[in-house]
Design an enzyme around this catalytic site. Structure first.
Site, short mmCIF file in Angstrom:
data_model
loop_
_atom_site.label_atom_id
_atom_site.label_comp_id
_atom_site.label_asym_id
_atom_site.label_seq_id
_atom_site.Cartn_x
_atom_site.Cartn_y
_atom_site.Cartn_z
N GLU A 123 15.96 10.44 19.06
CA GLU A 123 16.84 11.18 18.14
C GLU A 123 16.09 11.62 16.89
O GLU A 123 16.31 12.70 16.36
CB GLU A 123 18.07 10.34 17.76
CG GLU A 123 19.08 10.21 18.88
CD GLU A 123 19.55 11.56 19.41
OE1 GLU A 123 19.60 12.53 18.65
OE2 GLU A 123 19.85 11.64 20.62
N THR A 150 13.18 19.79 16.10
CA THR A 150 12.04 19.97 17.00
C THR A 150 12.53 20.23 18.42
O THR A 150 13.49 19.58 18.86
CB THR A 150 11.12 18.73 16.96
OG1 THR A 150 10.93 18.35 15.61
CG2 THR A 150 9.78 19.00 17.60
N TYR A 182 7.48 17.33 9.54
CA TYR A 182 8.48 16.51 8.84
C TYR A 182 8.09 15.03 8.90
O TYR A 182 8.76 14.22 9.53
CB TYR A 182 9.88 16.70 9.43
CG TYR A 182 10.36 18.13 9.44
CD1 TYR A 182 10.89 18.70 8.29
CD2 TYR A 182 10.25 18.90 10.58
CE1 TYR A 182 11.32 20.02 8.29
CE2 TYR A 182 10.68 20.23 10.58
CZ TYR A 182 11.21 20.78 9.43
OH TYR A 182 11.62 22.07 9.45
N TYR A 215 24.45 12.63 11.55
CA TYR A 215 24.25 12.98 12.95
C TYR A 215 23.54 11.85 13.71
O TYR A 215 23.99 11.41 14.77
CB TYR A 215 23.44 14.29 13.08
CG TYR A 215 22.88 14.41 14.48
CD1 TYR A 215 23.70 14.85 15.50
CD2 TYR A 215 21.58 13.99 14.77
CE1 TYR A 215 23.22 14.88 16.81
CE2 TYR A 215 21.10 14.02 16.07
CZ TYR A 215 21.93 14.47 17.08
OH TYR A 215 21.47 14.47 18.36
N ASP A 227 25.79 18.54 15.76
CA ASP A 227 24.48 19.14 15.45
C ASP A 227 24.60 20.66 15.63
O ASP A 227 25.71 21.17 15.84
CB ASP A 227 23.37 18.53 16.34
CG ASP A 227 23.44 19.04 17.77
OD1 ASP A 227 24.51 19.57 18.18
OD2 ASP A 227 22.44 18.93 18.50
N CYS A 248 25.32 27.82 26.39
CA CYS A 248 25.91 28.52 25.25
C CYS A 248 24.80 28.77 24.21
O CYS A 248 24.78 28.21 23.12
CB CYS A 248 27.05 27.68 24.66
SG CYS A 248 28.15 28.63 23.61
N CYS A 274 29.43 29.91 32.66
CA CYS A 274 30.04 28.88 31.81
C CYS A 274 31.26 28.22 32.45
O CYS A 274 32.22 28.92 32.82
CB CYS A 274 30.44 29.51 30.48
SG CYS A 274 31.32 28.36 29.43
N SER A 331 9.51 24.56 6.67
CA SER A 331 10.95 24.86 6.73
C SER A 331 11.40 25.73 5.57
O SER A 331 12.26 26.58 5.73
CB SER A 331 11.74 23.56 6.74
OG SER A 331 11.41 22.80 5.61
FE1 SF4 Z 1 29.70 29.68 25.16
FE2 SF4 Z 1 31.01 29.54 27.45
FE3 SF4 Z 1 32.17 30.66 25.38
FE4 SF4 Z 1 30.18 31.88 26.60
S1 SF4 Z 1 32.15 31.43 27.45
S2 SF4 Z 1 30.45 31.63 24.41
S3 SF4 Z 1 28.88 30.16 27.18
S4 SF4 Z 1 31.57 28.52 25.54
#
Ligand code: SF4
Length: 413
Positions: free
Chosen positions: A48, A54, A93, A177, A195, A249, A259, A360
C-alpha cells in the site's frame, strides 16, 4: 427535466450492482499481483505504501526485491537507513521509505511485531502521557473529523479513537486511505477506501459534478464509499473498486462496453462518462534550473554529498549543486553552491550532461559540469556527509532518479 432525461443512479441500485456484478467481475479479472499472495499485514502495508502515487507495473519489481531484503517487520526495523533508502532508490517520495522504516521500529518494539496489538493495547501515548492520534492529542479529534470524515457515521468519538483504522493512523506515514486499506485487506475490518480510482468510479456511477477536492466533496466520496461497501467483504469490495477503476473505468477512455455496471451508471446514461470527475484547471507547475557538479580528485574519484535529513530527498546522495539564481550563469551557480554547501572553491570545467525530471510539484532541468577544487577542504556546511568515490562504486549509495542518470553516464551506461 424532459421525459427522456436519464435518471440519476440511486445508492440502492449501485449497491446491488457492486454486490451482484462487480464482485463476480473481480473474481474473474483480478490480476495476479505479488502482494495478493501470502497476505500478511506486513506485506499488505508495504504494497500500500509503495503503490501510493506509483504505477502497479513499476511497483512489482521493487516489491519483490524489498521482500527478499526485508521479509518482516523485524528485518526492516533492524536494517540501517542507507540500506532502506537504497532499496527504495528510484521509486520517489522517499519519506514513504523513512516512514515505513520508522513504523517497523514501533511495531517491532512496542507491539512485539504484531500490529493488532496496536488496538488491543489502546491508543499510543505521546510524551505527555496523553493519547496520541498521529501527533494530535485526543481533544483535537475534531481536526481529524474535519479533514478525513472521522468518526465514521454511527461511531462515537471513543469507538473511533480505539478503532484499528484510527490506531493505524497513529503510525508514521499512514493517512486515511492507507489506514482503511490495511484495516480492510489485512484485518477484515469494515473500512471503505477512497483513492483516485474509487473517486472516478463513484463520480461516474452517480454523475457527480461537484469538486471532489473540497472538504464537502471528500466527505461525499467517503460517505458513498461507506454506504456502498459490502459488509463482511469490504477488503474484497475495496480491491474490486480499485481494480475496476484501473482496468475498466479508465480516466480517459472508460471501457463502457465491457462494463458490468453499465446499467447502473448515470454518467454512461448521460453519454458523457469521461466528463467525470469534473476537473478544475490545473495550476501551472513551476520549473527550476539547477547546476550540479561532478568534482574529480587526482585519484579519479568523484565527490558525492548526502542531503540533510529534513530537506527534500533527505538522506539521499547527490552531485552537489543547487538552484540557479537570477542573473547567474550555470557555472557561477555551481561555484556558488559548492562554496555554500561544502566551503570549497572550484573551477568549473567541461559540460557533462543535462537531466530533465518532473517532481510532483515542480519540474527541473539540471545541467551537470565537471569541476575541480582550487582551494579549501570540504566541510559539512549544508550537507550531512560527503565522500570521494570511484565511479565504479557509485551505486553503493542511494540517489534520486535525476542523480542516477549522472551515475549511469559516469559509468558509461
Ligand atoms: Fe465507468 Fe462503467 Fe460507467 Fe463506463 S459504464 S463510466 S466503465 S462505471
Amino acid at each position: 427535466m424532459s421525459r427522456n432525461a436519464p435518471k440519476p443512479s440511486c445508492e440502492k441500485t449501485v449497491k446491488n450492482a457492486i454486490k451482484s456484478k462487480l464482485l463476480p467481475w473481480f473474481a474473474q479479472n483480478r490480476r495476479d499481483l505479488p502482494w495478493r499472495k501470502n497476505r500478511t499485514p506486513y506485506r499488505v502495508w508495504v504494497a500500500e505504501i509503495m503503490l501510493q502515487q506509483t504505477r502497479v507495473d513499476t511497483v512489482i519489481d521493487y516489491y519483490k526485491r524489498w521482500m527478499k531484503a526485508f521479509p518482516s517487520w523485524r528485518a526492516l526495523a533492524r536494517a540501517p537507513q542507507p540500506d532502506v533508502l537504497k532499496a527504495w532508490e528510484g521509486l520517489g517520495y522517499y519519506s514513504r521509505a523513512r516512514n515505513l522504516h520508522a513504523a517497523a521500529k514501533i511495531i517491532t518494539d512496542e507491539y512485539k511485531g504484531n500490529l493488532s496489538n496496536a488496538w488491543k493495547s489502546g491508543p499510543r501515548m505521546n510524551a505527555n502521557g496523553r493519547e496520541c492520534f498521529q501527533g494530535l492529542e485526543k481533544p483535537k479529534l475534531s481536526h481529524l473529523r474535519k479533514c478525513d470524515n472521522f468518526p465514521r457515521s454511527g461511531e462515537t468519538d471513543d469507538q473511533c479513537a480505539r478503532s484499528p483504522e484510527m490506531q493505524l493512523r497513529c503510525l508514521p506515514g499512514v493517512g486515511a486511505y492507507t489506514a482503511a486499506a490495511i484495516a480492510s485487506l489485512a484485518f477484515g475490518e469494515d473500512a471503505a477506501v477512497v483513492d483516485g480510482n474509487v473517486i472516478r468510479v463513484l463520480c461516474r456511477l452517480f454523475a457527480f459534478g461537484g469538486d471532489t477536492k473540497t472538504a464537502a466533496g471528500k466527505k461525499k466520496m467517503q460517505a458513498w464509499a461507506d454506504e456502498l461497501m459490502v459488509k463482511g467483504r469490504v477488503g474484497e469490495s475495496n480491491e474490486a473498486m480499485m481494480e475496476f477503476g484501473a482496468l475498466v473505468c479508465l480516466p480517459k477512455k472508460p471501457k463502457c462496453t465491457e462494463c458490468p455496471m453499465q446499467k447502473s451508471c448515470a454518467a454512461f446514461a448521460k453519454g458523457i462518462p469521461d466528463k467525470y470527475p469534473v476537473m478544475k484547471k490545473k495550476k501551472k507547475v513551476p520549473h527550476i534550473v539547477v547546476g550540479a557538479a561532478v568534482t574529480v580528485n587526482r585519484k579519479g574519484e568523484v565527490m558525492i554529498a548526502q542531503r540533510l535529513e529534513g530537506d527534500m530527498l533527505g538522506g539521499l546522495w547527490e552531485f552537489p549543486g543547487g538552484k540557479l539564481e537570477p542573473d547567474e550563469t550555470i557555472e557561477e551557480c555551481i561555484a556558488r553552491e559548492l562554496k555554500e554547501e561544502l566551503g570549497i572553491n572550484v573551477e568549473v570545467g567541461e559540460f557533462l550532461m543535462t537531466v530533465k525530471h518532473a517532481y510532483s510539484h515542480f519540474t527541473m532541468t539540471m545541467h551537470v559540469y565537471f569541476t575541480k577544487i582550487v582551494s579549501g577542504r570540504p566541510r559539512l556546511i549544508h550537507c550531512a556527509d560527503y565522500r570521494w568515490v570511484k565511479p565504479a562504486n557509485l551505486l553503493t549509495f542511494a540517489y534520486s532518479k535525476a542523480d542516477l542518470h549522472v551515475v549511469a553516464k559516469l559509468q558509461g551506461k
